[in-house]
Scaffold this motif. Structure first.
Motif, mmCIF file in Angstrom:
data_model
loop_
_atom_site.group_PDB
_atom_site.id
_atom_site.type_symbol
_atom_site.label_atom_id
_atom_site.label_comp_id
_atom_site.label_asym_id
_atom_site.label_seq_id
_atom_site.Cartn_x
_atom_site.Cartn_y
_atom_site.Cartn_z
ATOM 1 N N MET A 192 49.808 60.047 49.043
ATOM 2 C CA MET A 192 48.659 59.161 49.269
ATOM 3 C C MET A 192 48.962 58.193 50.419
ATOM 4 N N ASN A 193 47.957 57.962 51.273
ATOM 5 C CA ASN A 193 48.179 57.136 52.466
ATOM 6 C C ASN A 193 48.485 55.684 52.111
ATOM 7 N N LYS A 194 49.234 55.063 53.016
ATOM 8 C CA LYS A 194 49.475 53.620 52.867
ATOM 9 C C LYS A 194 48.239 52.878 53.388
ATOM 10 N N LEU A 195 47.947 51.748 52.775
ATOM 11 C CA LEU A 195 46.851 50.914 53.289
ATOM 12 C C LEU A 195 47.431 49.874 54.248
ATOM 13 N N ASP A 196 46.658 49.487 55.258
ATOM 14 C CA ASP A 196 47.085 48.399 56.150
ATOM 15 C C ASP A 196 46.854 47.046 55.489
ATOM 16 N N ARG A 197 45.703 46.960 54.844
ATOM 17 C CA ARG A 197 45.373 45.756 54.095
ATOM 18 C C ARG A 197 44.655 46.177 52.822
ATOM 19 N N VAL A 198 44.797 45.383 51.799
ATOM 20 C CA VAL A 198 44.033 45.632 50.580
ATOM 21 C C VAL A 198 42.815 44.711 50.621
ATOM 22 N N ARG A 199 41.640 45.328 50.498
ATOM 23 C CA ARG A 199 40.393 44.546 50.495
ATOM 24 C C ARG A 199 39.775 44.733 49.113
ATOM 25 N N ILE A 200 39.952 43.714 48.302
ATOM 26 C CA ILE A 200 39.708 43.906 46.864
ATOM 27 C C ILE A 200 38.372 43.342 46.393
ATOM 28 N N GLY A 201 37.837 43.973 45.363
ATOM 29 C CA GLY A 201 36.672 43.461 44.656
ATOM 30 C C GLY A 201 37.049 43.211 43.209
ATOM 31 N N ILE A 202 36.598 42.109 42.676
ATOM 32 C CA ILE A 202 36.903 41.763 41.280
ATOM 33 C C ILE A 202 35.666 42.039 40.437
ATOM 34 N N ILE A 203 35.807 42.897 39.447
ATOM 35 C CA ILE A 203 34.666 43.244 38.584
ATOM 36 C C ILE A 203 34.873 42.578 37.228
ATOM 37 N N GLY A 204 34.082 41.561 36.958
ATOM 38 C CA GLY A 204 34.233 40.778 35.728
ATOM 39 C C GLY A 204 34.884 39.452 36.062
ATOM 40 N N CYS A 205 34.142 38.367 35.878
ATOM 41 C CA CYS A 205 34.615 37.038 36.317
ATOM 42 C C CYS A 205 34.846 36.094 35.151
ATOM 43 N N GLY A 206 35.117 36.614 33.971
ATOM 44 C CA GLY A 206 35.302 35.769 32.786
ATOM 45 C C GLY A 206 36.633 35.037 32.774
ATOM 46 N N ARG A 207 36.998 34.578 31.590
ATOM 47 C CA ARG A 207 38.158 33.682 31.434
ATOM 48 C C ARG A 207 39.453 34.250 32.012
ATOM 49 N N ILE A 208 39.735 35.511 31.708
ATOM 50 C CA ILE A 208 41.027 36.077 32.104
ATOM 51 C C ILE A 208 41.126 36.220 33.627
ATOM 52 N N ALA A 209 39.976 36.246 34.283
ATOM 53 C CA ALA A 209 39.992 36.372 35.754
ATOM 54 C C ALA A 209 40.711 35.196 36.400
ATOM 55 N N ASP A 210 40.702 34.046 35.744
ATOM 56 C CA ASP A 210 41.429 32.880 36.282
ATOM 57 C C ASP A 210 42.898 33.205 36.510
ATOM 58 N N LEU A 211 43.433 34.085 35.664
ATOM 59 C CA LEU A 211 44.841 34.452 35.798
ATOM 60 C C LEU A 211 45.025 35.684 36.684
ATOM 61 N N ASN A 212 44.215 36.691 36.433
ATOM 62 C CA ASN A 212 44.391 37.930 37.205
ATOM 63 C C ASN A 212 44.162 37.739 38.701
ATOM 64 N N ILE A 213 43.349 36.773 39.052
ATOM 65 C CA ILE A 213 43.000 36.602 40.461
ATOM 66 C C ILE A 213 44.173 36.062 41.295
ATOM 67 N N GLN A 214 45.119 35.411 40.634
ATOM 68 C CA GLN A 214 46.083 34.603 41.385
ATOM 69 C C GLN A 214 46.874 35.371 42.433
ATOM 70 N N GLY A 215 47.363 36.549 42.064
ATOM 71 C CA GLY A 215 48.139 37.331 43.025
ATOM 72 C C GLY A 215 47.298 37.834 44.187
ATOM 73 N N TYR A 216 46.024 38.033 43.942
ATOM 74 C CA TYR A 216 45.152 38.548 45.001
ATOM 75 C C TYR A 216 44.775 37.444 45.993
ATOM 76 N N LEU A 217 44.812 36.219 45.532
ATOM 77 C CA LEU A 217 44.399 35.117 46.420
ATOM 78 C C LEU A 217 45.477 34.746 47.421
ATOM 79 N N ASP A 218 46.738 34.880 47.057
ATOM 80 C CA ASP A 218 47.758 34.363 47.983
ATOM 81 C C ASP A 218 48.629 35.446 48.626
ATOM 82 N N HIS A 219 48.261 36.713 48.416
ATOM 83 C CA HIS A 219 49.029 37.757 49.103
ATOM 84 C C HIS A 219 48.587 37.813 50.572
#
Lengths: 360, 93
Positions: A1-28
């Motif tokens: 599978m090809n390498k990506l140059d950048r990850v361009r992510i979409g978050i599906i579901g913005c409830g409580r747990i998203a506060d935690l799951n989002i963290q790595g995606y925000l500062d990478h």
């Protein structure tokens, strides 16, 4: 599978747990948050502003067709996992799905097949495997610090307190039909089963006892198992009805202990801060070594889980916690439930993958 | 709201609240909670209380399956746990 140059992510579901799951995606540095999605438009808008996403959606079918997005994090109620994963894979997006994978094994199999057919990466994320003290514990274990490992003990203490979770969210979690299983041993248990497998590999057999508090919470419970490599495991699930957890996440805490032929490793401070002791303690040769210069906030584990997914896509390698790994953990759960219902020891190889029902 | 007051209210109100919850209709509960919600917010100014009571009203306006679950849970719940939950709602940290 090809390498990506950048990850361009979409978050599906913005409830409580998203506060935690989002963290790595925000500062990478090589990840862009392109869009968020939630059925609740006000929440989707709020998250878009809060996390500085470029756009928001209220329908995940639209998000997965967005050509700007190449990966998604799915944080939906369990019964929506299958349609969301299949839609995302068919839309050509790499998928990170919040645990637990599915209610039925055929659903999980369909997810794995959809990802394979679309040629996208698929993982079922759970954060405990990325909790720094538990990762270091595994390193010590593999380095033979405590000799030959004999057993793993886990404990979950539930109580009150923690952060606000919408009451409607709690209601679907305590409904076995919509949750897909029980709230403690199935839903939260996914983390513990994942850690058992992370530490010692595949499971030979399980024997369990589940009781219920307030009719719907599968607590107190006791889950025991034996690994194919010989170690035994026990997980005790308890609830203190008046036990206040003064911490910023959920009202629960865990600790893990591995005993070996010449030492003991203890990891604490997972979800909460029930005990103010070092997050990892190594006992060997008659001495305690406290490891307290280590990141030990529960959010760190979510952060690192996010980075792991991004890095795997950038480096073109499969992420940990693959769909097959997740299916294995679901079999572990099915064996637990079978053992509870039939009041006997159940071998994991008794659990077959049932066929998709015709009406599904 | 001070913690001791929350505890006292929880202890005094629990049994009568449970009786009410188990015997009133879903719509009756929803409409009462909507009224109480405004009063509670006016009295405490607490956003969490407002959100929680709004959630409760929406649950009782929603599916009967959900309210059956809530009633099943309340039938077996204890004043101690209700107090702990209420205290956790009152926390300000």
């Amino acid at each position: 599978m090809n390498k990506l140059d950048r990850v361009r992510i979409g978050i599906i579901g913005c409830g409580r747990i998203a506060d935690l799951n989002i963290q790595g995606y925000l500062d990478h540095p090589r990840c862009d948050l392109v869009a968020v999605c939630d059925l609740n438009e006000a929440l989707a808008q709020r998250r878009q502003q809060e996390w500085k996403a470029k756009k928001y959606y209220t329908d995940f079918e639209q998000l997965v067709r967005d050509p700007e997005i190449n990966a998604v994090e799915i944080l939906l109620p369990h019964r929506l996992h299958l349609p969301a994963v299949v839609a995302a894979a068919q839309g050509g997006k790499h998928v990170s799905l919040q645990k637990p994978m599915c209610a039925e094994l055929w659903e999980g199999r369909k997810m794995v097949e959809a990802a394979q057919q679309a040629g996208v990466r698929f993982r079922v994320t759970e954060n405990f495997m990325f909790y720094p003290p538990l990762r270091l514990m595994k390193k010590f274990l593999d380095a033979g610090e405590i000799g030959e490992p004999l057993s793993i003990d886990m404990k979950l203490a539930g109580g009150a307190g923690g952060w606000w979770v919408p009451l409607k969210t709690w209601v679907w979690h305590i409904d076995p039909e919509r949750c897909g299983g029980t709230p403690a041993v199935y839903d939260d248990g996914y983390h513990k089963l994942s850690i058992a497998k992370f530490m010692f590999g595949e499971i030979e057999k399980v024997k369990c006892w589940l009781d219920f508090t307030f009719a719907v919470l599968d607590i107190p419970s006791l889950v025991t198992w034996k690994h194919k490599s010989g170690q035994v495991g026990v997980w005790e699930v308890g609830l203190g009805v008046n036990l206040m957890m003064n911490h910023k996440y959920y009202g629960a805490d865990e600790w893990f202990e591995i005993t070996g032929t010449k030492g003991v490793l203890t990891a604490t401070r997972c979800t909460s801060r029930l005990m103010e002791i070092p997050p990892l303690i190594l006992y060997k040769d008659g001495r305690h070594t406290a490891i307290d210069d280590i990141r030990d906030d529960w959010a760190d584990s979510f952060h690192d889980a996010g980075w792991h997914f991004i890095d795997s896509l950038l480096e073109g390698r499969p992420p940990d916690l693959s769909g097959e790994d997740a299916l294995y953990l679901m079999k572990f759960w099915k064996a637990i439930w079978k053992s509870t219902c039939e009041k006997r020891e159940v071998r994991l190889d008794e659990i077959g993958e049932e066929k998709e029902p015709e009406h599904a | 709201m001070p913690e001791f007051l929350g505890r006292l209210i929880a202890k005094l109100a629990f049994r009568s609240f449970r009786w009410w919850l188990l015997h009133r209709s879903d719509q009756g509960i929803a409409s009462r909670v909507r009224i109480l919600r405004r009063l509670a917010y006016a009295f405490t100014g607490d956003e969490i209380i407002l959100t929680a009571m709004n959630d409760i009203a929406e649950i009782f306006e929603g599916e009967a399956r959900d309210t059956a679950l809530v009633r099943r849970m309340f039938r077996e719940s204890t004043p101690e746990y209700a107090e702990a939950v209420l205290r956790s709602l009152m926390r300000k940290d």
